[in-house]
Design a protein around this motif. Structure first.
Motif, mmCIF file in Angstrom:
data_model
loop_
_atom_site.group_PDB
_atom_site.id
_atom_site.type_symbol
_atom_site.label_atom_id
_atom_site.label_comp_id
_atom_site.label_asym_id
_atom_site.label_seq_id
_atom_site.Cartn_x
_atom_site.Cartn_y
_atom_site.Cartn_z
ATOM 1 N N SER A 144 -16.362 -30.951 -43.375
ATOM 2 C CA SER A 144 -16.799 -32.247 -42.890
ATOM 3 C C SER A 144 -15.647 -32.968 -42.186
ATOM 4 O O SER A 144 -15.821 -33.469 -41.086
ATOM 5 N N TRP A 179 -13.044 -31.624 -40.968
ATOM 6 C CA TRP A 179 -12.695 -30.790 -39.817
ATOM 7 C C TRP A 179 -13.562 -31.171 -38.619
ATOM 8 O O TRP A 179 -13.057 -31.360 -37.510
ATOM 9 N N LEU A 180 -14.861 -31.290 -38.831
ATOM 10 C CA LEU A 180 -15.785 -31.649 -37.762
ATOM 11 C C LEU A 180 -15.504 -33.061 -37.253
ATOM 12 O O LEU A 180 -15.515 -33.313 -36.046
ATOM 13 N N TRP A 210 -12.698 -34.550 -37.143
ATOM 14 C CA TRP A 210 -11.490 -34.525 -36.321
ATOM 15 C C TRP A 210 -11.836 -34.109 -34.896
ATOM 16 O O TRP A 210 -11.396 -34.728 -33.935
ATOM 17 N N TRP A 211 -12.641 -33.045 -34.743
ATOM 18 C CA TRP A 211 -13.010 -32.571 -33.414
ATOM 19 C C TRP A 211 -13.900 -33.566 -32.671
ATOM 20 O O TRP A 211 -13.924 -33.580 -31.449
ATOM 21 N N LEU A 212 -14.640 -34.372 -33.386
ATOM 22 C CA LEU A 212 -15.516 -35.360 -32.760
ATOM 23 C C LEU A 212 -14.826 -36.688 -32.467
ATOM 24 O O LEU A 212 -15.418 -37.574 -31.849
ATOM 25 N N SER A 216 -12.139 -35.147 -28.563
ATOM 26 C CA SER A 216 -13.312 -34.582 -27.886
ATOM 27 C C SER A 216 -13.243 -34.729 -26.370
ATOM 28 O O SER A 216 -13.710 -33.857 -25.644
#
Length: 85
Positions: free
Chosen positions: A1, A3-4, A6-8, A13
């Motif tokens: 969670s 991790w996601l 961070w990418w968003l 992004s």
């Protein structure tokens, strides 16, 4: 969670997803397709930095480095090819 998330993150992004990029498209096309140049620049910065600086010395080095990056950005924007050695 996490991790996601961070990418968003908007700052992350927009570097990954073309539809979210805010950089000028022509400038973006002129950037290298790899991160080798940036990694090389990080290495140069770490080599320039002297350990155990006083705070004023460290801030002075950061200011000089920042000015160098600004000059390279200006050159790149004007079409001058910047080569990091």
């Amino acid at each position: 969670s996490s991790w996601l998330l961070w990418w968003l993150d908007p700052d992350i992004s927009k570097m990954l997803f073309p539809c979210l990029k805010t950089m000028d498209r022509d400038l973006d096309k002129r950037l290298p397709s790899t991160t080798k140049a940036q990694e090389s620049l990080h290495w140069v910065y770490y080599q320039l930095g002297v350990r155990n600086n006083t705070i004023p010395q460290g801030l002075s080095q950061l200011l000089l480095f920042s000015r160098s990056l600004e000059a390279e950005y200006k050159d790149t924007k004007e079409g001058v090819k910047v080569v990091n050695q």
